[in-house]
Design an enzyme around this catalytic site. Structure first.
Site, PDB file in Angstrom:
ATOM      1  N   CYS A 226       0.823  -1.227   0.000  1.00 29.26           N
ATOM      2  CA  CYS A 226       0.000   0.000   0.000  1.00 29.26           C
ATOM      3  C   CYS A 226       0.846   1.262   0.000  1.00 29.26           C
ATOM      4  O   CYS A 226       0.371   2.330  -0.381  1.00 29.26           O
ATOM      5  CB  CYS A 226      -0.933  -0.002   1.196  1.00 29.26           C
ATOM      6  SG  CYS A 226      -2.002  -1.451   1.219  1.00 29.26           S
TER       7      CYS A 226
ATOM      8  N   HIS B  60      -3.854   6.819   1.891  1.00 31.53           N
ATOM      9  CA  HIS B  60      -4.127   5.525   1.256  1.00 31.53           C
ATOM     10  C   HIS B  60      -5.517   5.072   1.694  1.00 31.53           C
ATOM     11  O   HIS B  60      -5.862   5.149   2.873  1.00 31.53           O
ATOM     12  CB  HIS B  60      -3.060   4.513   1.669  1.00 31.53           C
ATOM     13  CG  HIS B  60      -3.497   3.098   1.435  1.00 31.53           C
ATOM     14  ND1 HIS B  60      -3.924   2.663   0.202  1.00 31.53           N
ATOM     15  CD2 HIS B  60      -3.606   2.036   2.280  1.00 31.53           C
ATOM     16  CE1 HIS B  60      -4.270   1.381   0.296  1.00 31.53           C
ATOM     17  NE2 HIS B  60      -4.088   0.987   1.543  1.00 31.53           N
TER      18      HIS B  60
ATOM     19  N   ASN C 272     -10.267  -0.988  -1.191  1.00 30.11           N
ATOM     20  CA  ASN C 272      -8.825  -0.771  -1.023  1.00 30.11           C
ATOM     21  C   ASN C 272      -8.120  -1.321  -2.266  1.00 30.11           C
ATOM     22  O   ASN C 272      -8.096  -2.529  -2.481  1.00 30.11           O
ATOM     23  CB  ASN C 272      -8.375  -1.501   0.242  1.00 30.11           C
ATOM     24  CG  ASN C 272      -6.876  -1.372   0.493  1.00 30.11           C
ATOM     25  OD1 ASN C 272      -6.115  -0.959  -0.381  1.00 30.11           O
ATOM     26  ND2 ASN C 272      -6.455  -1.739   1.691  1.00 30.11           N
TER      27      ASN C 272
HETATM   28  N1  COA Z   1     -18.702  -9.777   7.477  1.00 27.04           N
HETATM   29  C1  COA Z   1     -19.277 -10.095   8.636  1.00 27.04           C
HETATM   30  N2  COA Z   1     -18.577 -10.383   9.745  1.00 27.04           N
HETATM   31  C2  COA Z   1     -17.254 -10.356   9.641  1.00 27.04           C
HETATM   32  C3  COA Z   1     -16.575 -10.044   8.453  1.00 27.04           C
HETATM   33  C4  COA Z   1     -17.367  -9.754   7.335  1.00 27.04           C
HETATM   34  N3  COA Z   1     -16.838  -9.421   6.141  1.00 27.04           N
HETATM   35  N4  COA Z   1     -15.242 -10.092   8.663  1.00 27.04           N
HETATM   36  C5  COA Z   1     -15.077 -10.426   9.948  1.00 27.04           C
HETATM   37  N5  COA Z   1     -16.278 -10.597  10.548  1.00 27.04           N
HETATM   38  C6  COA Z   1     -16.574 -10.963  11.921  1.00 27.04           C
HETATM   39  C7  COA Z   1     -15.436 -11.666  12.607  1.00 27.04           C
HETATM   40  O1  COA Z   1     -15.447 -13.037  12.313  1.00 27.04           O
HETATM   41  C8  COA Z   1     -15.752 -11.404  14.061  1.00 27.04           C
HETATM   42  O2  COA Z   1     -16.733 -12.294  14.469  1.00 27.04           O
HETATM   43  P1  COA Z   1     -16.724 -12.885  15.976  1.00 27.04           P
HETATM   44  O3  COA Z   1     -16.866 -11.691  16.876  1.00 27.04           O
HETATM   45  O4  COA Z   1     -17.908 -13.779  15.978  1.00 27.04           O
HETATM   46  O5  COA Z   1     -15.419 -13.591  16.125  1.00 27.04           O
HETATM   47  C9  COA Z   1     -16.356 -10.011  14.037  1.00 27.04           C
HETATM   48  O6  COA Z   1     -16.759  -9.781  12.685  1.00 27.04           O
HETATM   49  C10 COA Z   1     -15.390  -8.935  14.454  1.00 27.04           C
HETATM   50  O7  COA Z   1     -14.175  -9.153  13.751  1.00 27.04           O
HETATM   51  P2  COA Z   1     -12.956  -8.207  13.944  1.00 27.04           P
HETATM   52  O8  COA Z   1     -11.850  -8.651  13.031  1.00 27.04           O
HETATM   53  O9  COA Z   1     -12.630  -8.064  15.401  1.00 27.04           O
HETATM   54  O10 COA Z   1     -13.598  -6.849  13.404  1.00 27.04           O
HETATM   55  P3  COA Z   1     -13.000  -5.408  13.405  1.00 27.04           P
HETATM   56  O11 COA Z   1     -13.917  -4.514  14.138  1.00 27.04           O
HETATM   57  O12 COA Z   1     -11.561  -5.385  13.771  1.00 27.04           O
HETATM   58  O13 COA Z   1     -13.112  -5.016  11.865  1.00 27.04           O
HETATM   59  C11 COA Z   1     -11.713  -4.857   9.917  1.00 27.04           C
HETATM   60  C12 COA Z   1     -12.434  -5.774  10.902  1.00 27.04           C
HETATM   61  C13 COA Z   1     -10.923  -5.732   8.957  1.00 27.04           C
HETATM   62  C14 COA Z   1     -12.739  -4.048   9.150  1.00 27.04           C
HETATM   63  C15 COA Z   1     -10.805  -3.914  10.698  1.00 27.04           C
HETATM   64  O14 COA Z   1      -9.997  -4.611  11.616  1.00 27.04           O
HETATM   65  C16 COA Z   1      -9.915  -3.129   9.795  1.00 27.04           C
HETATM   66  O15 COA Z   1     -10.370  -2.333   9.001  1.00 27.04           O
HETATM   67  N6  COA Z   1      -8.585  -3.294   9.891  1.00 27.04           N
HETATM   68  C17 COA Z   1      -7.674  -2.653   8.986  1.00 27.04           C
HETATM   69  C18 COA Z   1      -7.753  -3.355   7.674  1.00 27.04           C
HETATM   70  C19 COA Z   1      -6.977  -2.676   6.599  1.00 27.04           C
HETATM   71  O16 COA Z   1      -7.073  -1.491   6.445  1.00 27.04           O
HETATM   72  N7  COA Z   1      -6.235  -3.457   5.842  1.00 27.04           N
HETATM   73  C20 COA Z   1      -5.493  -2.977   4.746  1.00 27.04           C
HETATM   74  C21 COA Z   1      -4.368  -2.150   5.228  1.00 27.04           C
HETATM   75  S1  COA Z   1      -3.456  -1.542   3.955  1.00 27.04           S
END
Ligand code: COA
Length: 330
Positions: free
Chosen positions: A113, A257, A287
């Site tokens: 990224c 980004h 993204n």
């Molecule tokens: N749809 C529905 N539920 C989902 C899901 C989806 N697409 N993806 C994950 N979940 C669920 C998980 O399984 C988890 O369930 P559980 O509580 O039963 O275990 C729950 O949602 C919470 O997951 P979690 O990973 O803790 O969610 P979060 O609040 O951290 O959000 C992201 C997840 C990925 C959106 C967030 O962490 C994020 O944006 N991180 C940065 C990602 C990023 O920018 N990456 C690229 C960087 S360059």
């Protein structure tokens, strides 16, 4: 010494729009979950078989037309991508071949990224020292064929999209252009956002076992990425501003980004910026990794959000971890 100016930009996204509801038909997810956690409503996917070099070529054609230049006027290609068409050679030579300009160098940048700003930093140094005068800087990604479209892959499959953005860079003696770039990396976090294989740490490099174990899929510790991204990006912006004797109030446009709308909102809040100072288009494209900044830049220019003399600041964060900033007097 001259400075590096943006002569023209261009971007390309494939026509196929994929909605959150469409993804919800493939895996256990929902429009509400994706919108709340990431801000993303749609993303673009290529038709199967479309190459990363091909989407870069489309964006390059637009930029060349706008610049009133021919491909033969370019003297260097810097190609940033996380999703190359082949293990090797890198994508730069494929784009060079499509453009029909043999002989000029093609550098491939592997900083995910942050790739576009890493590439900008290298291109800026080459232009200021006079080594090259017309550099094509590319950020392009084809994420869709690699996504795990089952519920097991839902944490990453909903985030990524395909697209390409480019800039043609050249020297200027005017009082504008790239003021500074700052690049960072911390390999301690390499496995927090990565794709394990194929790779030479596996014997053989690729195997049915590797694929059965899902090592060819993106793995991400989402919360760790979120935490680091939302602190490293504002820090790198402040470093860029301090280096140039500027403050957040001087920023006309910040292009972060496009990783996650929530991350961009945290960056905006920490820097105390107004809504009109920050560009967000992740809602439309998801993204697009190395392509997200040049796509957002091209859209901001088209929307009339940048005028001569404005201060543009770029910042990125991604796998590595790597992160970066750039300050540009437009
Ligand atoms: N749809 C529905 N539920 C989902 C899901 C989806 N697409 N993806 C994950 N979940 C669920 C998980 O399984 C988890 O369930 P559980 O509580 O039963 O275990 C729950 O949602 C919470 O997951 P979690 O990973 O803790 O969610 P979060 O609040 O951290 O959000 C992201 C997840 C990925 C959106 C967030 O962490 C994020 O944006 N991180 C940065 C990602 C990023 O920018 N990456 C690229 C960087 S360059």
């Amino acid at each position: 010494m001259p400075r590096t100016e943006f002569i023209a930009t261009g971007f390309y996204v494939p026509p196929r729009v994929v909605t959150n509801d469409e993804l919800a038909g493939m895996m256990d997810t929902s429009d509400e979950w994706i919108t709340q956690r990431s801000g993303i409503k749609t993303r673009r996917w290529v038709e199967p078989g479309t190459t990363c070099a091909a989407v870069a070529f489309e964006a390059t054609t637009t930029a060349l037309t706008r610049a009133g230049m021919k491909a033969a006027d370019l003297d260097c290609i810097v190609f940033a991508t996380t999703t190359p068409d082949h293990f090797f050679p890198g994508n730069g030579v494929y784009l060079q071949r499509m453009l029909g300009i043999p002989g000029i160098p093609a550098l491939d940048v592997r900083d995910q990224c942050s790739g576009f700003i890493y590439g900008l930093s290298v291109a800026d140094a080459w232009i200021r020292t006079g080594q090259y005068r017309r550099i094509l800087l590319v950020g392009a990604e084809i994420q869709s064929p690699g996504l795990d479209l089952t519920t097991a892959g839902r944490d990453t499959a909903v985030l990524f999209g395909d697209g390409a953005g480019v800039a043609i860079l050249g020297p200027t003696d005017a009082d504008r252009g790239v003021l500074s770039t700052h690049l960072y990396a911390d390999g301690q976090h390499a496995e927090k956002l990565w794709m394990d294989g194929p790779g030479v740490s596996h014997v053989p490099w690729i195997s049915s076992e590797l694929i059965a174990a899902g090592k060819h899929r993106v793995r991400m510790e989402g919360r760790e990425v979120f935490k680091h991204a939302s602190t490293c990006m504002p820090q790198s912006v402040m470093t860029a501003l301090h280096a140039n004797g500027l403050t957040p109030a001087d920023i006309t446009l910040l292009i972060p980004h496009q990783a996650n709308l929530r991350i961009s909102e945290m960056v905006q809040k920490q820097l105390g910026l107004r809504d009109d100072q920050v560009v967000n288009n992740i809602q439309k494209y998801g993204n697009t990794t190395a392509a997200s900044i040049p796509i957002a830049l091209d859209e901001a220019i088209a929307d009339g959000r940048l005028k001569r003399g404005d201060l543009l600041v770029l910042t990125a964060f991604g796998s590595g971890f790597t992160w970066a900033s750039a300050a540009i007097r437009w």
